[in-house]
Write an enzyme that holds these catalytic residues in place. Structure first.
Site, PDB file in Angstrom:
ATOM      1  N   HIS A 160       0.840  -1.200   0.000  1.00 26.61           N
ATOM      2  CA  HIS A 160       0.000   0.000   0.000  1.00 26.61           C
ATOM      3  C   HIS A 160       0.876   1.251   0.000  1.00 26.61           C
ATOM      4  CE1 HIS A 160      -3.707   2.147   0.427  1.00 26.61           C
ATOM      5  NE2 HIS A 160      -3.446   2.611   1.631  1.00 26.61           N
ATOM      6  N   TYR A 260     -23.160  27.336  22.104  1.00 27.28           N
ATOM      7  CA  TYR A 260     -22.410  26.941  23.305  1.00 27.28           C
ATOM      8  C   TYR A 260     -21.082  27.671  23.349  1.00 27.28           C
ATOM      9  CZ  TYR A 260     -25.446  22.820  23.868  1.00 27.28           C
ATOM     10  OH  TYR A 260     -26.496  21.973  24.053  1.00 27.28           O
ATOM     11  N   CYS A 307     -23.269  22.217  17.220  1.00 32.86           N
ATOM     12  CA  CYS A 307     -23.828  21.418  18.318  1.00 32.86           C
ATOM     13  C   CYS A 307     -23.905  19.953  17.891  1.00 32.86           C
ATOM     14  CB  CYS A 307     -25.235  21.898  18.669  1.00 32.86           C
ATOM     15  SG  CYS A 307     -25.411  23.672  18.886  1.00 32.86           S
ATOM     16  N   ASP A 309     -26.605  18.157  17.296  1.00 32.55           N
ATOM     17  CA  ASP A 309     -27.669  17.887  16.330  1.00 32.55           C
ATOM     18  C   ASP A 309     -28.016  19.077  15.454  1.00 32.55           C
ATOM     19  OD1 ASP A 309     -28.041  15.438  17.856  1.00 32.55           O
ATOM     20  OD2 ASP A 309     -28.954  16.763  19.346  1.00 32.55           O
TER      21      ASP A 309
HETATM   22  C1  LIG Z   1      -8.697   2.189   1.501  1.00 32.15           C
HETATM   23  C2  LIG Z   1      -7.687   1.454   0.755  1.00 32.15           C
HETATM   24  C3  LIG Z   1      -7.533   1.647  -0.627  1.00 32.15           C
HETATM   25  C4  LIG Z   1      -8.246   2.746  -1.391  1.00 32.15           C
HETATM   26  O1  LIG Z   1      -7.608   3.967  -1.141  1.00 32.15           O
HETATM   27  P1  LIG Z   1      -8.070   5.326  -1.867  1.00 32.15           P
HETATM   28  O2  LIG Z   1      -7.043   6.307  -1.485  1.00 32.15           O
HETATM   29  O3  LIG Z   1      -9.414   5.665  -1.304  1.00 32.15           O
HETATM   30  O4  LIG Z   1      -8.128   5.042  -3.312  1.00 32.15           O
HETATM   31  C5  LIG Z   1      -6.656   0.810  -1.283  1.00 32.15           C
HETATM   32  N1  LIG Z   1      -5.950  -0.146  -0.631  1.00 32.15           N
HETATM   33  C6  LIG Z   1      -6.055  -0.340   0.698  1.00 32.15           C
HETATM   34  C7  LIG Z   1      -5.263  -1.388   1.351  1.00 32.15           C
HETATM   35  C8  LIG Z   1      -6.912   0.463   1.435  1.00 32.15           C
HETATM   36  O5  LIG Z   1      -7.003   0.295   2.762  1.00 32.15           O
END
Ligand SMILES: *Cc1c(COP(=O)(O)O)cnc(C)c1O
Length: 400
Positions: A160, A260, A307, A309
């Site tokens: 990733h 608030y 808030c 809601d």
């Molecule tokens: C969420 C995720 C994606 C998609 O990522 P985007 O940036 O939304 O395209 C791809 N691979 C893994 C492992 C993810 O957790």
């Protein structure tokens, strides 16, 4: 619906975005669309169906539970769980043909034999420092263990990207190099998973070199770039819009305060409108005195603290505001008609039909309040806003 707050999810936009992304891929590259976190807040099953209609080949979820939800809805395409599934969940994943991520060993937990083949994707950590194997030889060893099991099949290997949306590509290049290197070492050890995949939305949009056998996109399918500054070479249509109706209008004098903590003080006679959306709906408290909504063709600032809601807006400079007028919290501008016809109290079917018929006028336009704009006003990213939409907000699905 009696509250006067709802979201419209444009499924046609998701289908069209997925089709656009699919068009960027080579003929052998598969497209996985992430529908984790309830489809980034759009509704997992609906988003999945819309993505499949646009040509998605597979779906990604964060947990086995999210995968099972798709299977229960009758969705049969490959589903990959990105997160770690505990060993006790593996036979269930196998039973429902849900693929799992091998990110740390299951061997120290008791693993029952799966009665159907379990599809496993080996996860490598190439620089995100989140999940997966950093040491490739360790990955080889665990991959061999998977290959040795009758009930498991090594379906993929992936990693990733952490910085694929950043203008500077130093980090990205480092991860891509490590991934290449890992694939080479796996190959040397005769470990050949069917699918190698690396790219998220940013990687997919950035370079075909990162596509490999499959890409995994999330945010772009929902119509947003991975970063507000990310240069998009394709048109994406945001799918999510949120609307709320003015509950009450009042005028406060100079020196009077709002909300608030009295964090807003009027420095002129100020017309204040209250709308029924708050931080419990996913409109963060950090937007207090920061963000804007769209009312009758004008931007109106959020004043005072948001808030749980409700929140208050300054409509002093917005002409012709009446109680019960509709406000675009984000997304496509409210269709003209909504302020003229009281559809709120109609039965579900009639009301939804009215919303969908009138929404089609604005469905393909640019959002008047984009999630990028809103996110920037409060120092967050569009992703966080999407998946924050609370379940108490009714969703109306626009199918085009
Ligand atoms: C969420 C995720 C994606 C998609 O990522 P985007 O940036 O939304 O395209 C791809 N691979 C893994 C492992 C993810 O957790």
């Amino acid at each position: 619906m009696f509250r006067g707050t709802f979201a419209v999810v444009n499924l046609q936009a998701i289908t069209s975005n997925v089709r656009t992304i699919k068009g960027l891929l080579g003929s052998v590259t598969k497209l996985l669309v992430a529908v984790k976190a309830d489809g980034y807040g759009h509704g997992a099953v609906e988003a999945a169906s819309a993505a499949l209609a646009g040509g998605a080949d597979a779906l990604g979820v964060a947990s086995l539970e999210e995968g099972l939800q798709l299977r229960k809805a009758g969705i049969e395409v490959p589903v990959l769980v990105f997160g770690r599934v505990s060993a006790s969940g593996l036979p269930i994943a196998a039973e429902h043909n849900i693929s799992v991520t091998l990110t740390s060993d299951w061997r120290d937990e008791a693993i029952a034999t799966c009665t159907k083949p379990l599809h496993v994707h080996l996860k490598l950590d190439t620089g995100m420092s989140r999940l997966g194997y950093t040491d490739v030889l360790e990955a080889v060893e665990i991959a061999k263990w998977v290959l040795s099991r009758q009930d498991m099949n090594l379906a993929g290997v992936y990693s990733h990207l952490a910085c694929a949306d950043a203008p500077d590509d130093t980090h990205l290049k480092g991860q891509a190099r490590k991934f290449e290197e890992a694939l080479r070492i796996l190959e040397e050890h005769h470990v050949r998973p069917r699918l190698a995949h690396l790219a998220n939305s940013a990687g997919t949009l950035r370079s075909p070199k990162l596509h490999y056998d499959m890409v995994r996109v999330g945010v772009s399918a929902y119509g947003y770039a991975p970063d507000a500054e990310f240069p998009l070479s394709v048109h994406l249509q945001p799918a999510l819009s949120l609307y709320a109706r003015i509950q009450r209008l009042t005028v406060i004098g100079v020196g009077e305060t709002v909300g608030y903590g009295a964090t807003f003080t009027a420095n002129r006679p100020t017309r204040v409108a209250t709308i029924p959306i708050g931080y419990a709906d996913g409109y963060f408290r950090v937007f207090s005195n920061q963000s804007e909504v769209w009312v009758n063709g004008f931007y109106a600032p959020v004043i005072g603290n948001v808030c749980m809601d409700q929140l208050m807006i300054d409509v002093t400079d917005v002409p012709h505001v009446k109680p019960l007028d509709w406000v675009t919290v984000y997304g496509q501008a409210v269709p003209q008609m909504w302020n003229q016809v009281d559809f709120s109290s109609k039965p579900d079917a009639e009301r939804n039909e009215f919303v969908l018929k009138t929404f089609s006028e604005t469905a393909t336009g640019s959002p008047v309040v984009s999630l990028d704009r809103l996110a920037k006003q409060a120092g967050t990213i569009s992703y966080e806003l999407m998946c924050a939409v609370s379940t108490r907000i009714p969703k109306i699905y626009f199918r085009g």
